[in-house]
Write a protein that holds these residues in place. Structure first.
Motif, short mmCIF file in Angstrom:
data_model
loop_
_atom_site.label_atom_id
_atom_site.label_comp_id
_atom_site.label_asym_id
_atom_site.label_seq_id
_atom_site.Cartn_x
_atom_site.Cartn_y
_atom_site.Cartn_z
N LEU A 44 10.55 4.46 1.06
CA LEU A 44 10.12 5.86 1.16
C LEU A 44 10.64 6.62 -0.04
N SER A 45 9.76 7.34 -0.73
CA SER A 45 10.15 8.08 -1.92
C SER A 45 9.57 9.49 -1.87
N LEU A 46 10.18 10.37 -2.66
CA LEU A 46 9.64 11.70 -2.89
C LEU A 46 8.90 11.69 -4.21
N VAL A 47 7.70 12.27 -4.23
CA VAL A 47 6.95 12.45 -5.47
C VAL A 47 6.51 13.89 -5.54
N ASP A 48 6.18 14.34 -6.75
CA ASP A 48 5.71 15.73 -6.88
C ASP A 48 4.21 15.79 -6.60
N SER A 49 3.64 16.98 -6.80
CA SER A 49 2.23 17.19 -6.45
C SER A 49 1.27 16.36 -7.29
N THR A 50 1.74 15.86 -8.43
CA THR A 50 0.88 15.01 -9.28
C THR A 50 1.20 13.54 -9.11
N GLY A 51 2.08 13.19 -8.19
CA GLY A 51 2.40 11.79 -7.92
C GLY A 51 3.55 11.23 -8.70
N ASN A 52 4.21 12.04 -9.53
CA ASN A 52 5.35 11.55 -10.30
C ASN A 52 6.57 11.38 -9.40
N HIS A 53 7.29 10.29 -9.63
CA HIS A 53 8.45 9.94 -8.81
C HIS A 53 9.57 10.97 -9.01
N ILE A 54 10.16 11.40 -7.92
CA ILE A 54 11.32 12.29 -7.96
C ILE A 54 12.58 11.56 -7.49
N ARG A 55 12.46 10.92 -6.32
CA ARG A 55 13.66 10.31 -5.75
C ARG A 55 13.26 9.28 -4.72
N GLY A 90 13.79 21.26 -3.43
CA GLY A 90 14.00 21.96 -4.68
C GLY A 90 12.96 23.05 -4.90
N SER A 91 13.06 23.70 -6.04
CA SER A 91 12.15 24.80 -6.35
C SER A 91 10.86 24.32 -7.01
N GLU A 92 10.79 22.99 -7.31
CA GLU A 92 9.62 22.49 -8.04
C GLU A 92 8.52 21.98 -7.11
N GLY A 93 8.64 22.26 -5.80
CA GLY A 93 7.66 21.76 -4.82
C GLY A 93 6.24 22.24 -5.11
N PRO A 94 5.23 21.82 -4.34
CA PRO A 94 5.42 20.99 -3.15
C PRO A 94 5.71 19.52 -3.48
N TYR A 95 6.40 18.86 -2.53
CA TYR A 95 6.66 17.44 -2.65
C TYR A 95 5.62 16.66 -1.85
N ALA A 96 5.67 15.36 -2.03
CA ALA A 96 4.94 14.44 -1.14
C ALA A 96 5.83 13.24 -0.88
N PHE A 97 5.67 12.66 0.30
CA PHE A 97 6.29 11.38 0.59
C PHE A 97 5.37 10.26 0.12
N SER A 98 5.92 9.18 -0.36
CA SER A 98 5.15 7.96 -0.57
C SER A 98 5.84 6.83 0.18
N ILE A 99 5.01 6.10 0.95
CA ILE A 99 5.54 4.96 1.71
C ILE A 99 4.84 3.71 1.22
N SER A 100 5.60 2.71 0.84
CA SER A 100 5.02 1.43 0.44
C SER A 100 5.62 0.32 1.28
N GLY A 101 4.79 -0.68 1.55
CA GLY A 101 5.25 -1.79 2.37
C GLY A 101 4.15 -2.81 2.57
N PRO A 102 4.31 -3.75 3.49
CA PRO A 102 3.29 -4.79 3.71
C PRO A 102 1.97 -4.19 4.18
N LEU A 132 0.83 -1.19 0.00
CA LEU A 132 0.00 0.00 0.00
C LEU A 132 0.87 1.24 0.00
N LEU A 133 0.29 2.34 -0.35
CA LEU A 133 0.99 3.60 -0.51
C LEU A 133 0.40 4.63 0.43
N VAL A 134 1.24 5.32 1.20
CA VAL A 134 0.78 6.42 2.03
C VAL A 134 1.38 7.70 1.48
N ALA A 135 0.55 8.65 1.12
CA ALA A 135 1.05 9.92 0.59
C ALA A 135 1.21 10.90 1.71
N VAL A 136 2.36 11.57 1.74
CA VAL A 136 2.67 12.54 2.77
C VAL A 136 3.12 13.81 2.08
#
Length: 547
Positions: free
Chosen positions: A71-82, A99-111, A2-6
Motif C-alpha cells: 500500500l502506497s500514497l501517490v499524488d493526484s498525478t500518480g507520482n509516488h509519495i510514500r 500534507g498540504s500537497e493533496g489530494p492523495y491517492a492510495f495505490s494497492i498492488s498484489g496478486p 495489479l494496482l487499485v487507486a484510492v
C-alpha cells in the motif's frame, strides 16, 4: 500485479456512510472511518475510487488485510509519495499525516484477483492533537477542574490555598487510593509562565509542573510517607541556552525561589524570596529532640584555625569544638572529624547537637574537628576518594590536632561527612582504621567512580564498593544512611551495605523519608553519633520508614 487507486481528498466535509461497490464499478466510494472496504484486485484493472474526508495535518491510522499487499500514497498525478506497507504478513498497519500537497491517492498492488480489506481506523484532526492531561490524583484539583467548566475563575481556589497554606496535603479520596502510611502532597504555583519546575524533593530531578487546562494553576502531586520532611523551591521560566548539560541543569538556580504561599522555610530568617527553601513537615515527621538550643545546657567552645597542607598545597579553615569539661588525655574521650565543616556548623548547627548529646550523656565526651574546603573546586577534587587528601587527614591534620591536645582511641574516633563528604568518610575510614574505628556516611555519593560527577556517571560506577569488596576486611565500623527521595544514592548505599555485610563488617544502616541536603541531615545527625559514640542506655530516634 495489479494496482487499485484510492483517492484521499483533502477537505473538511463530514464522513459519509460507506456503501460497498464491486471493483468493476467506476463509481467513487467514500471510505468511512472504522468501516472496512472488502474487495479484490480485478484482472481487468477496473477499480473503484475510494474517497475519505481529510484535511492537512490530520493524523490517519489504518490497516490493510490480504496476502502480499503493498500500500502506497501517490499524488493526484500518480507520482509516488510514500510506501505505507511492504507486503509482509496478512495484516499490515499504517499511519501518516496529511500534507498540504493533496489530494492523495492510495495505490494497492498484489496478486491478480487477490482479496483485500482496507480500513481507516482513525483520523485525528490537527486541532484535536493535544497531549492528554495527567490523571488528577488530588480530589481538590478534580473538583476545581469541574468548577472551571462552569465558572472560569480560580480566585476562590487561590484564596482557599492562601488561607490554609501550600502545598496541598490530602489523604482521603485520592485516586488511586493511598496506603495508610502515605499522603498526597500537591505543589502549586500561580501564573502563566512558559514552565515551572520543582527544585528539590521529593524527586530531586527538576520536575516540571503541569498546567491545569488553560487556567493559572500549575501543579505536581507526589505520594510520600506521612513521616516525611520536604524542602523545595520553584523555578519559573528557567533559562534555555547553548551550554553543557551540567551548565544547563544548574541554570535552575537563576530563578529558583521559595513558595510564596508557604510561610515555613529553612533557614527561618531568609534574606529574600530567593534565599533558603520552603519546608513541608508532614504529620508523623519525627520530633527533632536534639537540634534545639537549651539555655540550661553548657555550651562547648569553638575556636577557628588556619591549617596549611604541604601535601595538598593549600590552606583551609579548621574549627575545633571542645565540650565543657573536656579532659585532654582521658582514654574515654571521643573524637569526631567532619568534612564540609563550615556547613555542619552553620546549617546543621552541629555544635548545639553535640552540646545536647553530651549533656544528656547520650554520647561520650567528644571533641570535634570541622574541616572546611579551600574552595568549591577543591572540594570536588579532594573529597571523592583522593589518596592525597586521605594522607593530609592522617599525616597532617591528626598530628596537628594532637598538638591541640585533641586525641582519642581509634575505637572512639569517628570520621563523618555528607554527600561527597560521606564518600570521603568511608574511603578514609577504610584506608586508615588505625586512626578512625568508625565511619559515618550521610547520603554518601557511593555512585562515584573516577571521572564521574553528578549527571555524568562513569562507565563503571560505585568504585569504592568494588575496592572494599576486593580488599581485606578492616576493623572499621560503618554507619550508613540515605533518604528514600534520593534514589541513586539510596540504591548505591544499599549496595555498599550489602558489600560490607558480605565482608563481615560491623555496620548500622538507616533510611529516612527525606532527600539530599543539610536540611535533612540536621535531623538525622544525632542518630548516627548515638549509634557510634553512644551509651547503651540512650537510643537514637527511630524512623517510621525503615530501620
Amino acid at each position: 500485479m495489479l494496482l487499485v487507486a484510492v483517492a484521499l481528498i483533502a477537505c473538511s466535509s463530514a464522513v459519509t456512510t460507506f456503501a460497498s461497490e464491486p471493483a468493476s464499478s467506476n463509481a467513487a466510494t467514500t471510505l468511512a472511518i472504522g468501516e472496512p472496504l472488502n474487495d479484490s484486485l480485478d484482472a481487468q484493472g477496473n477499480s473503484p475510487t475510494i474517497v475519505i474526508p481529510a484535511s492537512p495535518g490530520d493524523f490517519i491510522r489504518g490497516a490493510v488485510d490480504g496476502e502480499q499487499l503493498v500500500l502506497s500514497l501517490v499524488d493526484s498525478t500518480g507520482n509516488h509519495i510514500r510506501q505505507l506497507t511492504a507486503g509482509h504478513g496478512s495484516t499490515q498497519t499504517f499511519m501518516f499525516v496529511v500534507g498540504s500537497e493533496g489530494p492523495y491517492a492510495f495505490s494497492i498492488s498484489g496478486p491478480a484477483k487477490g482479496e483485500f480489506s482496507l480500513t481507516l481506523r482513525s483520523s485525528i484532526p490537527l486541532a484535536e492533537q493535544k497531549a492528554p492531561q495527567p490523571e488528577l490524583q488530588s480530589p481538590r484539583l478534580r473538583q476545581l477542574q469541574q468548577d472551571l467548566l462552569k465558572y472560569p475563575s480560580t480566585d476562590r481556589f487561590w484564596s482557599e490555598i492562601r488561607a490554609a497554606g501550600a502545598p496541598l496535603v490530602e489523604s482521603e479520596a485520592v485516586m488511586p487510593p493511598l496506603p495508610k502510611s502515605d499522603v498526597l502532597v500537591t505543589f502549586l504555583w500561580r501564573g502563566v509562565q512558559r514552565n515551572v519546575r520543582l527544585f528539590g524533593a521529593p524527586s530531586g530531578d527538576h520536575d516540571e509542573l503541569h498546567r491545569l487546562g488553560d487556567s493559572d494553576v500549575w501543579y505536581r502531586s507526589y505520594r510520600v510517607p506521612r513521616s516525611a520532611r520536604i524542602d523545595y523551591r520553584f523555578a519559573p521560566d528557567v533559562p534555555v541556552f547553548d551550554g553543557s548539560p551540567w551548565e544547563r541543569r544548574r541554570a535552575i538556580l537563576a530563578t529558583a525561589q521559595r513558595d510564596p504561599l508557604n510561610k515555613l522555610c529553612f533557614p527561618a530568617d531568609p534574606v529574600d524570596i530567593y534565599d533558603g527553601s520552603s519546608v513541608v513537615e508532614l504529620p508523623d515527621a519525627p520530633h527533632p529532640s536534639w537540634i534545639e538550643p537549651n539555655p540550661e545546657t553548657p555550651r562547648g567552645a569553638i575556636t577557628r584555625h588556619r591549617l596549611t597542607s604541604e601535601t595538598l598545597g593549600n590552606t583551609r579553615d579548621i574549627h575545633l569544638y571542645r565540650p565543657v569539661g573536656y579532659r585532654p588525655g582521658d582514654p574515654e574521650n571521643g573524637l569526631l572529624v567532619v568534612f564540609d565543616g563550615d556547613k555542619y556548623l552553620q546549617q546543621i548547627d552541629a555544635a548545639t547537637i553535640l552540646d545536647n548529646l553530651i549533656a544528656a550523656k547520650a554520647i561520650r565526651t567528644t571533641a570535634a574537628i570541622f574541616v572546611s574546603n579551600p574552595s568549591p573546586e577543591s572540594r570536588s577534587v579532594e573529597l571523592p576518594c583522593n589518596p592525597d587528601f586521605a594522607n593530609f587527614i592522617a599525616s597532617e591534620l591528626i598530628p596537628w590536632a594532637k598538638g591541640q591536645e585533641i586525641t582519642a582511641s581509634p575505637a572512639n574516633s569517628v570520621i563523618a561527612g555528607a554527600s561527597y563528604g560521606g564518600l570521603a568518610a568511608a574511603f578514609i575510614g577504610h584506608a586508615h582504621p588505625e586512626i578512625f574505628g568508625n565511619a559515618y556516611c550521610q547520603s554518601g555519593s557511593f555512585w562515584w567512580s573516577p571521572g564521574s560527577r553528578p549527571t555524568l556517571p562513569a562507565s563503571e560506577p560505585e568504585w569504592l564498593a568494588r575496592q572494599i569488596a576486593d580488599a581485606p576486611r578492616q576493623p572499621t565500623r560503618f554507619h550508613l544512611e540515605a533518604g528514600e527521595f534520593e534514589v541513586d544514592i539510596l540504591n548505591s548505599t544499599r549496595h555498599l551495605r550489602d558489600v560490607l555485610t558480605a565482608k563481615g563488617y560491623t555496620l548500622t544502616h538507616r533510611e529516612y523519608a527525606s532527600s539530599h541536603g543539610y536540611f535533612y541531615w540536621r535531623y538525622t545527625f544525632a542518630n548516627g553519633l548515638i549509634d557510634l559514640l553512644g551509651s547503651s542506655t540512650v537510643a537514637s530516634t527511630p524512623d517510621p520508614v525503615t530501620q
